[in-house]
Design an enzyme around this catalytic site. Structure first.
Site, PDB file in Angstrom:
ATOM      1  N   SER A 148      57.485  53.404  55.996  1.00  0.00           N
ATOM      2  CA  SER A 148      56.319  53.140  55.358  1.00  0.00           C
ATOM      3  C   SER A 148      56.460  52.665  54.104  1.00  0.00           C
ATOM      4  CB  SER A 148      55.627  54.485  54.994  1.00  0.00           C
ATOM      5  OG  SER A 148      54.604  54.424  54.207  1.00  0.00           O
ATOM      6  N   TYR A 161      55.072  63.354  52.197  1.00  0.00           N
ATOM      7  CA  TYR A 161      55.204  62.246  52.923  1.00  0.00           C
ATOM      8  C   TYR A 161      55.792  60.934  52.531  1.00  0.00           C
ATOM      9  CZ  TYR A 161      53.604  58.194  55.876  1.00  0.00           C
ATOM     10  OH  TYR A 161      53.468  57.186  56.818  1.00  0.00           O
TER      11      TYR A 161
END
Length: 275
Positions: A148, A161
């Site tokens: 990501s 995250y």
């Protein structure tokens, strides 16, 4: 060396029941993969996806696997080797995101462990099951890990995250270098770092300066094409590359001011996630 197609190859995709994983599976089927192995924890959705794909190919294999459990990963991998054989293309796609609170407001501490287990540790354990055989053979093989852009810059309201994706990126690209050092050039590792995607996983998150929410079909097409080429790291869109560069050269206060001004630091304020 470029891999033009996965025709005749054996492909395994984690998180394959929906979203990007399902689209990756569809692409593998379209190209004529010899076997497409689907892993997901959602058995109902997995069966539905397999039924759809099965109309185009009889080479669909499903395994209901909780990849946060490394014993379950090992058992499923052994089953794959028995039923299908060695895997040629591995797509580490499964991932989760939890909450949009500040870290100290975390209510369920299990969310921390599960996020790290699925996003950071699972790709390591899954890859470890199949990479040794890829290395031992001389045929072209690929490992694609979906990380990501949160693994490139710091971002509030998604600290765990972000940590998991920083770990995934650091691990994946290190393995790429290891393979090169050891002379195993037939195995290529690609780490893909997109911003928010319209799969529903990041429902409520907002785009920022020149960075709209990405279309999932375009994301999969890009990741798939670059994986076959063996591109080491793919960052999408270009603004994420810019943010990474500026984060590395600007003094800390200017970096924070810039990322706050363009909206990165407030992109999770209204996050709701998949229902």
């Amino acid at each position: 060396m470029k891999l033009d197609t996965v025709a005749g190859k054996k492909v395994l995709i984690t998180g394959a029941a929906m979203g990007l994983g399902k689209l990756f599976a569809e692409q593998a089927v379209r190209e004529g993969a010899a076997a497409v192995v689907l892993w997901d924890v959602n058995e109902t959705a997995l069966r539905a996806t397999a039924a759809e794909l099965g109309t185009a190919s009889g080479a669909i294999h499903t395994h209901t696997v909780d990849i946060s459990d490394r014993d379950a990963v090992a058992a499923a991998a052994e089953s794959v080797r028995v039923d299908v054989g060695d895997i040629d293309v591995l797509v580490n796609n499964a991932g989760i995101v939890r909450g949009n609170t500040y870290f100290w407001e975390t209510k369920d501490r299990d969310d921390i462990e599960r996020t790290m287990a699925i996003n950071a540790l699972a790709p390591m354990y899954v890859t470890l099951e199949f990479l040794p055989a890829m290395v031992a053979r001389t045929t072209e093989a690929r490992v694609l890990t979906i990380a990501s852009s949160a693994g490139l810059v710091h971002n509030p309201r998604m600290s765990v995250y972000a940590a998991s994706k920083w770990a995934a990126l650091g691990w994946s690209d290190s393995v790429r270098i290891e393979l090169g050092q050891a002379g195993h050039d037939h195995v290529k590792v690609t780490t893909f770092c997109p911003t928010y995607i319209n799969t529903g996983m990041f429902e409520g998150a907002t785009g920022f300066w020149f960075t709209p929410i990405l279309d999932q079909h375009k994301v999969v097409a890009t990741a798939w094409a670059e994986m076959k080429k063996g591109t080491p790291v793919v960052i999408m869109p270009w603004t994420s590359r810019l943010n990474k560069v500026l984060s590395g050269v600007l003094p800390l206060k200017l970096r924070d001011l810039f990322l706050n001004t363009v909206g990165v630091y407030h992109s999770m304020d209204e996050f709701k996630g998949r229902k």
